[in-house]
Design a protein around this motif. Structure first.
Motif, PDB file in Angstrom:
ATOM      1  N   ALA A 124       0.967  -1.146  -0.156  1.00 40.76           N
ATOM      2  CA  ALA A 124      -0.120   0.228  -0.083  1.00 40.76           C
ATOM      3  C   ALA A 124       0.867   0.948   0.240  1.00 40.76           C
ATOM      4  CB  ALA A 124      -0.607   0.213   1.196  1.00 40.76           C
ATOM      5  N   SER A 125       2.018   1.273   0.447  1.00 45.25           N
ATOM      6  CA  SER A 125       3.077   2.268   0.900  1.00 45.25           C
ATOM      7  C   SER A 125       3.894   2.505  -0.329  1.00 45.25           C
ATOM      8  CB  SER A 125       3.604   2.209   1.716  1.00 45.25           C
ATOM      9  OG  SER A 125       4.875   3.426   2.109  1.00 45.25           O
ATOM     10  N   LEU A 126       4.377   1.338  -1.047  1.00 44.01           N
ATOM     11  CA  LEU A 126       5.021   1.586  -2.606  1.00 44.01           C
ATOM     12  C   LEU A 126       3.664   2.165  -3.885  1.00 44.01           C
ATOM     13  CD1 LEU A 126       6.420  -1.810  -2.216  1.00 44.01           C
ATOM     14  CD2 LEU A 126       7.418   0.663  -2.081  1.00 44.01           C
ATOM     15  N   LYS A 127       2.983   1.718  -3.625  1.00 47.26           N
ATOM     16  CA  LYS A 127       1.065   2.139  -4.711  1.00 47.26           C
ATOM     17  C   LYS A 127       1.224   3.033  -4.154  1.00 47.26           C
ATOM     18  CE  LYS A 127      -0.566  -2.335  -5.032  1.00 47.26           C
ATOM     19  NZ  LYS A 127      -2.114  -2.899  -5.430  1.00 47.26           N
ATOM     20  N   LEU A 128       1.100   3.567  -2.686  1.00 51.22           N
ATOM     21  CA  LEU A 128       0.861   5.669  -3.372  1.00 51.22           C
ATOM     22  C   LEU A 128       2.367   6.112  -2.902  1.00 51.22           C
ATOM     23  CD1 LEU A 128      -0.922   7.220   0.682  1.00 51.22           C
ATOM     24  CD2 LEU A 128       2.319   8.088  -0.498  1.00 51.22           C
ATOM     25  N   TYR A 129       3.262   6.186  -2.583  1.00 47.42           N
ATOM     26  CA  TYR A 129       4.485   6.999  -3.077  1.00 47.42           C
ATOM     27  C   TYR A 129       5.059   6.626  -4.942  1.00 47.42           C
ATOM     28  CZ  TYR A 129       5.183   7.627   1.994  1.00 47.42           C
ATOM     29  OH  TYR A 129       5.375   7.536   3.699  1.00 47.42           O
ATOM     30  N   GLU A 130       4.618   5.711  -5.537  1.00 49.96           N
ATOM     31  CA  GLU A 130       5.053   5.978  -7.079  1.00 49.96           C
ATOM     32  C   GLU A 130       4.333   6.116  -7.855  1.00 49.96           C
ATOM     33  OE1 GLU A 130       5.235   1.294  -6.877  1.00 49.96           O
ATOM     34  OE2 GLU A 130       7.926   1.397  -6.296  1.00 49.96           O
ATOM     35  N   ARG A 131       2.836   6.666  -6.955  1.00 51.39           N
ATOM     36  CA  ARG A 131       1.638   6.989  -7.833  1.00 51.39           C
ATOM     37  C   ARG A 131       2.026   8.286  -8.232  1.00 51.39           C
ATOM     38  NH1 ARG A 131      -2.359   5.410  -4.637  1.00 51.39           N
ATOM     39  NH2 ARG A 131      -2.485   7.276  -3.792  1.00 51.39           N
ATOM     40  N   LEU A 132       2.744   9.010  -6.486  1.00 51.00           N
ATOM     41  CA  LEU A 132       2.911  10.224  -6.263  1.00 51.00           C
ATOM     42  C   LEU A 132       4.588  10.775  -7.482  1.00 51.00           C
ATOM     43  CD1 LEU A 132       2.204  11.090  -2.796  1.00 51.00           C
ATOM     44  CD2 LEU A 132       0.946  11.793  -4.594  1.00 51.00           C
ATOM     45  N   GLY A 133       5.307   9.744  -7.820  1.00 51.93           N
ATOM     46  CA  GLY A 133       6.246  10.031  -8.715  1.00 51.93           C
ATOM     47  C   GLY A 133       7.427   9.301  -7.955  1.00 51.93           C
ATOM     48  N   PHE A 134       7.766   8.683  -6.603  1.00 51.09           N
ATOM     49  CA  PHE A 134       8.808   8.540  -6.202  1.00 51.09           C
ATOM     50  C   PHE A 134       8.713   7.083  -7.261  1.00 51.09           C
ATOM     51  CE2 PHE A 134       6.688  10.629  -2.825  1.00 51.09           C
ATOM     52  CZ  PHE A 134       8.177  11.472  -2.187  1.00 51.09           C
ATOM     53  N   LEU A 135      10.696   7.320  -7.163  1.00 44.94           N
ATOM     54  CA  LEU A 135      11.133   5.820  -7.478  1.00 44.94           C
ATOM     55  C   LEU A 135      11.803   4.902  -6.621  1.00 44.94           C
ATOM     56  CD1 LEU A 135      12.883   7.952 -10.474  1.00 44.94           C
ATOM     57  CD2 LEU A 135      10.638   6.745 -10.484  1.00 44.94           C
ATOM     58  N   ARG A 136      11.977   4.081  -6.505  1.00 41.85           N
ATOM     59  CA  ARG A 136      13.385   2.940  -6.223  1.00 41.85           C
ATOM     60  C   ARG A 136      14.634   3.033  -6.332  1.00 41.85           C
ATOM     61  NH1 ARG A 136       9.267  -3.083  -6.288  1.00 41.85           N
ATOM     62  NH2 ARG A 136       7.536  -1.759  -5.979  1.00 41.85           N
ATOM     63  N   SER A 137      14.711   3.580  -5.591  1.00 44.72           N
ATOM     64  CA  SER A 137      16.209   3.535  -5.956  1.00 44.72           C
ATOM     65  C   SER A 137      17.614   3.147  -4.990  1.00 44.72           C
ATOM     66  CB  SER A 137      17.001   5.462  -5.043  1.00 44.72           C
ATOM     67  OG  SER A 137      17.474   5.389  -4.108  1.00 44.72           O
ATOM     68  N   LYS A 138      17.237   2.549  -4.342  1.00 47.13           N
ATOM     69  CA  LYS A 138      17.261   1.240  -3.164  1.00 47.13           C
ATOM     70  C   LYS A 138      17.425  -0.055  -2.546  1.00 47.13           C
ATOM     71  CE  LYS A 138      21.626   4.042  -1.999  1.00 47.13           C
ATOM     72  NZ  LYS A 138      22.531   4.604  -0.771  1.00 47.13           N
ATOM     73  N   ARG A 139      17.454  -0.926  -2.894  1.00 51.57           N
ATOM     74  CA  ARG A 139      16.629  -2.047  -1.621  1.00 51.57           C
ATOM     75  C   ARG A 139      18.370  -1.924  -0.137  1.00 51.57           C
ATOM     76  NH1 ARG A 139      13.856  -6.909  -2.709  1.00 51.57           N
ATOM     77  NH2 ARG A 139      13.870  -7.723  -1.189  1.00 51.57           N
ATOM     78  N   LEU A 140      17.611  -1.647   0.579  1.00 47.60           N
ATOM     79  CA  LEU A 140      18.635  -1.836   2.018  1.00 47.60           C
ATOM     80  C   LEU A 140      18.077  -2.906   2.865  1.00 47.60           C
ATOM     81  CD1 LEU A 140      17.212   2.243   2.762  1.00 47.60           C
ATOM     82  CD2 LEU A 140      19.305   0.906   1.958  1.00 47.60           C
ATOM     83  N   HIS A 141      18.938  -4.366   2.232  1.00 47.03           N
ATOM     84  CA  HIS A 141      19.094  -5.130   3.151  1.00 47.03           C
ATOM     85  C   HIS A 141      18.759  -5.566   4.449  1.00 47.03           C
ATOM     86  CE1 HIS A 141      18.699  -9.882   3.424  1.00 47.03           C
ATOM     87  NE2 HIS A 141      19.697  -9.084   4.262  1.00 47.03           N
ATOM     88  N   ARG A 142      17.881  -5.237   5.383  1.00 50.19           N
ATOM     89  CA  ARG A 142      17.911  -5.549   6.807  1.00 50.19           C
ATOM     90  C   ARG A 142      18.268  -4.393   7.324  1.00 50.19           C
ATOM     91  NH1 ARG A 142      18.665 -10.991   9.743  1.00 50.19           N
ATOM     92  NH2 ARG A 142      18.974  -9.771  10.808  1.00 50.19           N
ATOM     93  N   TYR A 143      17.213  -3.547   7.364  1.00 51.00           N
ATOM     94  CA  TYR A 143      17.275  -2.230   7.302  1.00 51.00           C
ATOM     95  C   TYR A 143      16.413  -2.200   8.976  1.00 51.00           C
ATOM     96  CZ  TYR A 143      16.593   3.205   6.965  1.00 51.00           C
ATOM     97  OH  TYR A 143      16.357   4.081   6.866  1.00 51.00           O
ATOM     98  N   TYR A 144      16.054  -2.465   8.959  1.00 48.48           N
ATOM     99  CA  TYR A 144      14.788  -2.392  10.268  1.00 48.48           C
ATOM    100  C   TYR A 144      15.343  -2.902  11.600  1.00 48.48           C
ATOM    101  CZ  TYR A 144      12.166   0.360   7.276  1.00 48.48           C
ATOM    102  OH  TYR A 144      10.582   1.514   6.119  1.00 48.48           O
ATOM    103  N   LEU A 145      15.076  -2.477  12.436  1.00 50.64           N
ATOM    104  CA  LEU A 145      15.504  -3.621  13.507  1.00 50.64           C
ATOM    105  C   LEU A 145      14.855  -4.619  14.222  1.00 50.64           C
ATOM    106  CD1 LEU A 145      15.669  -0.697  15.898  1.00 50.64           C
ATOM    107  CD2 LEU A 145      17.246  -1.728  15.460  1.00 50.64           C
ATOM    108  N   ASN A 146      13.742  -4.806  13.013  1.00 53.67           N
ATOM    109  CA  ASN A 146      13.033  -6.670  13.248  1.00 53.67           C
ATOM    110  C   ASN A 146      13.994  -7.771  11.845  1.00 53.67           C
ATOM    111  OD1 ASN A 146      12.017  -5.781  10.839  1.00 53.67           O
ATOM    112  ND2 ASN A 146      10.074  -5.176  11.552  1.00 53.67           N
ATOM    113  N   GLY A 147      15.000  -6.795  11.330  1.00 56.71           N
ATOM    114  CA  GLY A 147      15.396  -7.990  10.271  1.00 56.71           C
ATOM    115  C   GLY A 147      15.102  -7.164   9.047  1.00 56.71           C
ATOM    116  N   ASN A 148      14.207  -6.799   8.782  1.00 54.50           N
ATOM    117  CA  ASN A 148      12.910  -6.296   7.610  1.00 54.50           C
ATOM    118  C   ASN A 148      13.647  -5.968   6.540  1.00 54.50           C
ATOM    119  OD1 ASN A 148      11.122  -8.424   8.634  1.00 54.50           O
ATOM    120  ND2 ASN A 148       9.196  -6.402   8.962  1.00 54.50           N
TER     121      ASN A 148
END
Length: 153
Positions: A73-97
């Protein structure tokens, strides 16, 4: 922030604007939240658009944020507004996601900008400062909007 007709908080966006080491004047969306019972009504889109407009008015070059790769849902919202995926951040969040870093370029050539020169003290020149004035009695920047009552979709 977004308030319902009874002035209860139902949504909020938290963002900042500062000079980045890349040489860009970078906006950052740190958080976006809308109460579950009010989702799907365009409130999140309206809050993000208000944040984008506020940062663009202050001459931002780009706006970035991170969101979990599973948050469709978040990805759809931001991409609909013109945001582009620039990087994949492996294990970025404290929960490992893992997260995607998204970027919205507001000015042509922003993606190829190089760092600004620092002055003798190692700081950016004064013209890059952001004044600490312009706050109202509630501690909010003057001119920031609050969605209330009939404005809330």
């Amino acid at each position: 922030m977004a308030l319902d007709p009874s002035s209860n908080l139902i949504g909020v966006v938290v963002c900042k604007l500062e000079y980045h080491r890349s040489g860009t004047f970078r906006g950052y969306i740190a958080m976006l939240a809308v109460q579950e019972t009010h989702r799907g009504k365009g409130i999140a889109t309206q809050l993000v658009c208000m944040a984008i407009d506020a940062m663009a008015e202050r001459d931002a070059d780009e706006i970035v944020l991170e969101t979990e790769v599973t948050n469709t849902a978040s990805l759809k919202l931001y991409e609909r507004l013109g945001f582009l995926r620039s990087k994949r951040l492996h294990r970025y969040y404290l929960n490992g996601n893992t997260a995607f870093r998204l970027v919205l370029y507001l000015k042509l050539g922003t993606g190829t900008k190089r760092p600004q020169q620092l002055d003798d003290s190692g700081e950016l020149p004064a013209q890059y400062g952001y004044p600490a004035t312009g706050f109202d009695e509630t501690g909010m920047r003057e001119g920031h909007q609050i969605l209330e009552g009939p404005q809330v979709p």
